[in-house]
Design a protein around this motif. Structure first.
Motif, mmCIF file in Angstrom:
data_model
loop_
_atom_site.group_PDB
_atom_site.id
_atom_site.type_symbol
_atom_site.label_atom_id
_atom_site.label_comp_id
_atom_site.label_asym_id
_atom_site.label_seq_id
_atom_site.Cartn_x
_atom_site.Cartn_y
_atom_site.Cartn_z
ATOM 1 N N SER A 76 0.858 -1.190 0.000
ATOM 2 C CA SER A 76 0.000 0.000 0.000
ATOM 3 C C SER A 76 0.892 1.236 0.000
ATOM 4 O O SER A 76 1.720 1.405 0.903
ATOM 5 C CB SER A 76 -0.918 0.001 1.213
ATOM 6 O OG SER A 76 -1.701 1.175 1.240
ATOM 7 N N SER A 77 0.710 2.083 -0.987
ATOM 8 C CA SER A 77 1.560 3.286 -1.074
ATOM 9 C C SER A 77 1.102 4.386 -0.138
ATOM 10 O O SER A 77 1.873 5.259 0.237
ATOM 11 C CB SER A 77 1.556 3.822 -2.506
ATOM 12 O OG SER A 77 0.286 4.382 -2.827
ATOM 13 N N HIS A 78 -0.180 4.368 0.252
ATOM 14 C CA HIS A 78 -0.782 5.448 1.035
ATOM 15 C C HIS A 78 -0.528 6.802 0.378
ATOM 16 O O HIS A 78 -0.258 7.801 1.064
ATOM 17 C CB HIS A 78 -0.270 5.433 2.480
ATOM 18 C CG HIS A 78 -0.836 4.315 3.296
ATOM 19 N ND1 HIS A 78 -2.190 4.084 3.431
ATOM 20 C CD2 HIS A 78 -0.231 3.333 4.015
ATOM 21 C CE1 HIS A 78 -2.397 3.017 4.198
ATOM 22 N NE2 HIS A 78 -1.235 2.545 4.553
ATOM 23 N N HIS A 79 -0.651 6.810 -0.932
ATOM 24 C CA HIS A 79 -0.464 8.058 -1.675
ATOM 25 C C HIS A 79 -1.467 9.117 -1.240
ATOM 26 O O HIS A 79 -1.162 10.313 -1.212
ATOM 27 C CB HIS A 79 -0.604 7.790 -3.180
ATOM 28 C CG HIS A 79 -0.539 9.029 -4.024
ATOM 29 N ND1 HIS A 79 0.639 9.707 -4.250
ATOM 30 C CD2 HIS A 79 -1.522 9.723 -4.672
ATOM 31 C CE1 HIS A 79 0.392 10.760 -5.015
ATOM 32 N NE2 HIS A 79 -0.902 10.792 -5.283
ATOM 33 N N GLY A 80 -2.674 8.672 -0.878
ATOM 34 C CA GLY A 80 -3.690 9.613 -0.442
ATOM 35 C C GLY A 80 -3.301 10.397 0.797
ATOM 36 O O GLY A 80 -3.720 11.544 0.971
ATOM 37 N N LEU A 81 -2.492 9.792 1.662
ATOM 38 C CA LEU A 81 -2.022 10.502 2.855
ATOM 39 C C LEU A 81 -1.013 11.580 2.490
ATOM 40 O O LEU A 81 -1.021 12.672 3.058
ATOM 41 C CB LEU A 81 -1.395 9.519 3.851
ATOM 42 C CG LEU A 81 -2.309 8.457 4.457
ATOM 43 C CD1 LEU A 81 -1.528 7.581 5.425
ATOM 44 C CD2 LEU A 81 -3.501 9.101 5.156
#
Length: 253
Positions: A76-81
């Motif tokens: 999970s890259s957690h790009h949204g964070l």
């Protein structure tokens, strides 16, 4: 020794012109600092898996000194964070708290699950402030600092507590209030919610709507408790505070 472990990046720093030192938080080994050679290069295969908040499978070589990161596979890259400034600041505060309250190579599957779930929920739109309070309570408990929220911290009475004492480590009933002249007020709603947050996990929150006044009381109490017992001078907290202050004044809010 070559190991494969799932981990989440909680801290990075540049090392030379093209390398990074990356601190992974893992279930089996706790905090694990590793050197990611060439991770700063534009076409590095380690670039994507060494970004802050990223969760992945990592292949590391561990020796007598700092380990070396050989490979990484993104979960999970957690790009949204990282693409939302308020979420970035909130997540940065949470991982700093975890980092400062834990030791290297001290396994903690429960804290790893907490971190993973919290970042997922944060990215999914769950209230950042409520998530932060749950995270703080769980990390404090793991470090041995569990505030007494289900009874009076002094006499053990389970009659309705009326104020929170940082000095005594929890709620005080009306008969024990005189023992601490610096207690903090909490509404009955805030006290009940604080007890609930101590018991549940981030994935069980669901749709939650809490008044701003109640959230402010919860934050004030837990911040005072953390400052008293953990003694951490946060780097991320002032920025988060300023960002939230500016956001609250925004006409588009």
């Amino acid at each position: 020794m070559l190991i494969k472990t799932e981990g989440i990046v909680i801290r990075t720093r540049d090392y030379g012109e093209s390398h990074k030192v990356v601190v992974l938080f893992t279930a089996e080994r706790g905090k694990l600092p590793v050197l990611a050679r060439g991770a700063k290069k534009p076409r590095s295969r380690l670039g994507a898996v060494t970004q802050l908040f990223t969760r992945g499978q990592y292949l590391c070589f561990l020796g007598s000194g700092m380990g070396t990161l050989s490979q990484g596979e993104l979960i999970s890259s957690h790009h949204g964070l990282r693409s939302d400034l308020l979420l970035t600041a909130t997540a940065a505060y949470l991982v700093e708290l975890l980092d400062r309250m834990t030791e290297e190579k001290d396994p903690s599957p429960a804290l790893y699950r907490l971190l993973s779930s919290t970042l997922d929920q944060l990215e999914g739109g769950t209230d950042p402030e409520i998530l932060s309070r749950i995270f703080e309570l769980k990390v404090l408990e793991a470090a041995g600092y569990r505030p007494v929220l289900d009874k009076c911290a002094l006499c053990g009475s389970r009659d309705r507590p009326v104020r929170f004492s940082v000095r005594q480590g929890g709620f005080l009933c009306s008969d024990c209030l005189h023992r601490d002249p610096h207690t903090l007020p909490l509404s009955e709603t805030a006290a009940r919610l604080l007890r609930l947050l101590q018991r549940i996990t981030p994935d069980r929150i669901g749709e939650v709507r809490v008044k701003e006044e109640t959230k402010a009381q919860l934050e004030r109490v837990l911040r005072a408790f953390i400052d008293e017992y953990a003694g951490i001078k946060f780097k991320s907290r002032p920025f988060l505070d300023q960002l939230r202050k500016d956001w609250s004044k925004s006409p588009d809010r």
